[in-house]
Design a protein around this motif. Structure first.
Motif, mmCIF file in Angstrom:
data_model
loop_
_atom_site.group_PDB
_atom_site.id
_atom_site.type_symbol
_atom_site.label_atom_id
_atom_site.label_comp_id
_atom_site.label_asym_id
_atom_site.label_seq_id
_atom_site.Cartn_x
_atom_site.Cartn_y
_atom_site.Cartn_z
ATOM 1 N N MET A 141 0.830 -1.199 0.000
ATOM 2 C CA MET A 141 0.000 0.000 0.000
ATOM 3 C C MET A 141 0.868 1.253 0.000
ATOM 4 O O MET A 141 1.969 1.256 0.530
ATOM 5 N N ALA A 142 0.338 2.283 -0.582
ATOM 6 C CA ALA A 142 0.964 3.599 -0.510
ATOM 7 C C ALA A 142 0.094 4.482 0.380
ATOM 8 O O ALA A 142 -1.131 4.521 0.217
ATOM 9 N N PHE A 143 0.722 5.161 1.324
ATOM 10 C CA PHE A 143 0.008 6.085 2.207
ATOM 11 C C PHE A 143 0.481 7.494 1.893
ATOM 12 O O PHE A 143 1.666 7.808 2.020
ATOM 13 N N LEU A 144 -0.455 8.340 1.448
ATOM 14 C CA LEU A 144 -0.121 9.687 1.007
ATOM 15 C C LEU A 144 -0.781 10.720 1.913
ATOM 16 O O LEU A 144 -1.944 10.571 2.304
ATOM 17 N N GLN A 145 -0.043 11.774 2.215
ATOM 18 C CA GLN A 145 -0.583 12.915 2.946
ATOM 19 C C GLN A 145 -0.603 14.093 1.987
ATOM 20 O O GLN A 145 0.443 14.538 1.506
ATOM 21 N N ALA A 146 -1.795 14.569 1.668
ATOM 22 C CA ALA A 146 -1.945 15.575 0.614
ATOM 23 C C ALA A 146 -2.560 16.853 1.148
ATOM 24 O O ALA A 146 -3.437 16.824 2.018
ATOM 25 N N ASN A 147 -2.105 17.957 0.604
ATOM 26 C CA ASN A 147 -2.731 19.256 0.835
ATOM 27 C C ASN A 147 -3.250 19.740 -0.509
ATOM 28 O O ASN A 147 -2.486 19.895 -1.463
ATOM 29 N N ILE A 148 -4.551 19.952 -0.588
ATOM 30 C CA ILE A 148 -5.175 20.380 -1.830
ATOM 31 C C ILE A 148 -5.844 21.730 -1.598
ATOM 32 O O ILE A 148 -6.136 22.108 -0.463
ATOM 33 N N TYR A 149 -6.099 22.431 -2.698
ATOM 34 C CA TYR A 149 -6.823 23.684 -2.581
ATOM 35 C C TYR A 149 -8.256 23.466 -3.028
ATOM 36 O O TYR A 149 -8.513 22.908 -4.104
ATOM 37 N N SER A 150 -9.191 23.900 -2.197
ATOM 38 C CA SER A 150 -10.604 23.822 -2.538
ATOM 39 C C SER A 150 -11.083 25.175 -3.025
ATOM 40 O O SER A 150 -11.066 26.159 -2.280
ATOM 41 N N ASN A 151 -11.522 25.216 -4.277
ATOM 42 C CA ASN A 151 -12.126 26.442 -4.798
ATOM 43 C C ASN A 151 -13.464 26.726 -4.135
ATOM 44 O O ASN A 151 -13.879 27.876 -4.007
ATOM 45 N N VAL A 152 -14.154 25.673 -3.729
ATOM 46 C CA VAL A 152 -15.450 25.831 -3.074
ATOM 47 C C VAL A 152 -15.294 26.457 -1.694
ATOM 48 O O VAL A 152 -16.011 27.399 -1.328
ATOM 49 N N LEU A 153 -14.344 25.944 -0.909
ATOM 50 C CA LEU A 153 -14.129 26.447 0.454
ATOM 51 C C LEU A 153 -13.184 27.643 0.488
ATOM 52 O O LEU A 153 -13.066 28.311 1.507
ATOM 53 N N ILE A 188 -4.969 6.325 0.978
ATOM 54 C CA ILE A 188 -4.361 5.002 0.873
ATOM 55 C C ILE A 188 -4.618 4.497 -0.540
ATOM 56 O O ILE A 188 -5.765 4.462 -0.997
ATOM 57 N N LEU A 189 -3.565 4.129 -1.236
ATOM 58 C CA LEU A 189 -3.691 3.619 -2.596
ATOM 59 C C LEU A 189 -3.081 2.226 -2.688
ATOM 60 O O LEU A 189 -2.023 1.962 -2.092
ATOM 61 N N PRO A 190 -3.727 1.338 -3.426
ATOM 62 C CA PRO A 190 -3.131 0.010 -3.632
ATOM 63 C C PRO A 190 -1.785 0.122 -4.339
ATOM 64 O O PRO A 190 -1.636 0.896 -5.290
ATOM 65 N N GLN A 191 -0.832 -0.636 -3.853
ATOM 66 C CA GLN A 191 0.488 -0.717 -4.478
ATOM 67 C C GLN A 191 0.981 -2.144 -4.330
ATOM 68 O O GLN A 191 0.974 -2.691 -3.222
ATOM 69 N N LYS A 192 1.384 -2.738 -5.406
ATOM 70 C CA LYS A 192 1.884 -4.108 -5.328
ATOM 71 C C LYS A 192 3.227 -4.127 -4.627
ATOM 72 O O LYS A 192 4.164 -3.432 -5.016
ATOM 73 N N LEU A 212 -7.223 -5.695 -0.242
ATOM 74 C CA LEU A 212 -8.529 -5.500 -0.867
ATOM 75 C C LEU A 212 -8.471 -4.772 -2.207
ATOM 76 O O LEU A 212 -9.471 -4.697 -2.911
ATOM 77 N N GLY A 213 -7.329 -4.192 -2.540
ATOM 78 C CA GLY A 213 -7.245 -3.430 -3.777
ATOM 79 C C GLY A 213 -8.149 -2.216 -3.770
ATOM 80 O O GLY A 213 -8.696 -1.822 -4.804
ATOM 81 N N LEU A 214 -8.298 -1.595 -2.612
ATOM 82 C CA LEU A 214 -9.242 -0.495 -2.394
ATOM 83 C C LEU A 214 -8.498 0.791 -2.087
ATOM 84 O O LEU A 214 -7.624 0.826 -1.217
ATOM 85 N N ALA A 215 -8.853 1.875 -2.787
ATOM 86 C CA ALA A 215 -8.337 3.198 -2.442
ATOM 87 C C ALA A 215 -9.213 3.803 -1.351
ATOM 88 O O ALA A 215 -10.434 3.619 -1.346
#
Length: 262
Positions: free
Chosen positions: A1-13, A22-26, A71-74
């Motif tokens: 699994m890949a565990f990512l910590q992201a900061n995104i900009y919300s145009n709405v907020l 969490i993303l599946p990674q072999k 589980l192959g689940l994001a």
């Protein structure tokens, strides 16, 4: 699994928003657990926090990363403050963010995530359980399954429970006059009535609540309403209160229930 910590900009907020992903990674580990990986059409679960939590709380209080490793689940875990997944009266549109903008951002940033309804899920606890059910009832074309753990799913009929947690000014800042919540977009019972009358396909619905939880009564009422509308659902209870001991155990049950084989 890949565990990512992201900061995104919300145009709405109109602000920066944090989320954990969490993303599946072999992986092929000699020590530890190997994990499955997918590169296309990956099922996705939006996992919502409750009051007092944020984007990090599911990762810190449960073993969610380990539970989904095979589980192959994001898993998308956004921070939504104390906005109750609602477009508030103070012009912070958390509902528009979570229901429209966030999925679009995630599909842009993580193109391997599915766009298929039947492989897109919303799950949450307490306030997040309310949010997950609200997503399923208002956006049935986008979600194949939704699950509420100890959710405040009958809040319009239990205003006294809200006022026991926070004062009226807090709640009316979110929902507007409390006397008008019933029968509004913020009332899951009303949303259920509307969806049932629309003839649209209803997502799979899972409700669970601890037997010692004050919100058990509201969850039973939601189950009764689903029965009255002849909508199939799963409602389960067990020993436990409104706490992470219950949620850590029951998120595993939810993962077993999700239709990941489709």
């Amino acid at each position: 699994m890949a565990f990512l910590q992201a900061n995104i900009y919300s145009n709405v907020l109109e602000m920066e928003v944090s989320m954990n992903v969490i993303l599946p990674q072999k992986t092929e580990k000699k020590i530890g657990s190997a994990t499955k990986g997918n590169s296309t059409d990956v099922p996705v679960m939006y996992l919502l926090h409750g009051m007092g939590g944020n984007h990090s709380v599911w990762e810190r209080r449960t073993s969610i990363e380990r539970y989904v490793s095979d589980l192959g689940l994001a898993v998308i875990m956004p921070s939504t403050d104390l906005g109750w997944y609602t477009d508030t009266t103070y012009e912070m549109n958390y509902w528009t963010f979570i229901s429209e903008e966030l999925p679009a951002i995630c599909q842009e940033l993580f193109p391997q995530i599915t766009t298929k309804r039947e492989k897109t899920f919303a799950v949450g606890l307490s306030m997040g359980g309310y949010g997950a059910l609200k997503l399923g009832l208002t956006k049935p074309e986008n979600f194949g399954a939704v699950a509420s753990l100890s959710g405040a799913v009958n809040l319009a009929d239990r205003i006294e429970d809200l006022l026991a947690v926070k004062g009226r000014k807090f709640w009316e800042g979110i929902f507007g006059p409390l006397e008008k919540v019933q029968g509004s977009i913020n009332d899951p019972m009303f949303l259920l009535d509307q969806l049932a009358a629309s003839g649209k396909k209803v997502p799979n619905i899972f409700l669970c609540c601890g037997e010692e939880d004050l919100l058990l009564h509201g969850n039973k009422k939601m189950a009764e309403a689903l029965t009255a509308h002849n909508i199939e659902y799963t409602f389960e209870t067990g020993p436990g209160n409104h706490d992470w001991i219950f949620w850590d155990a029951w998120i595993q049950r939810v993962l077993e229930w999700l239709p990941l084989g489709k």
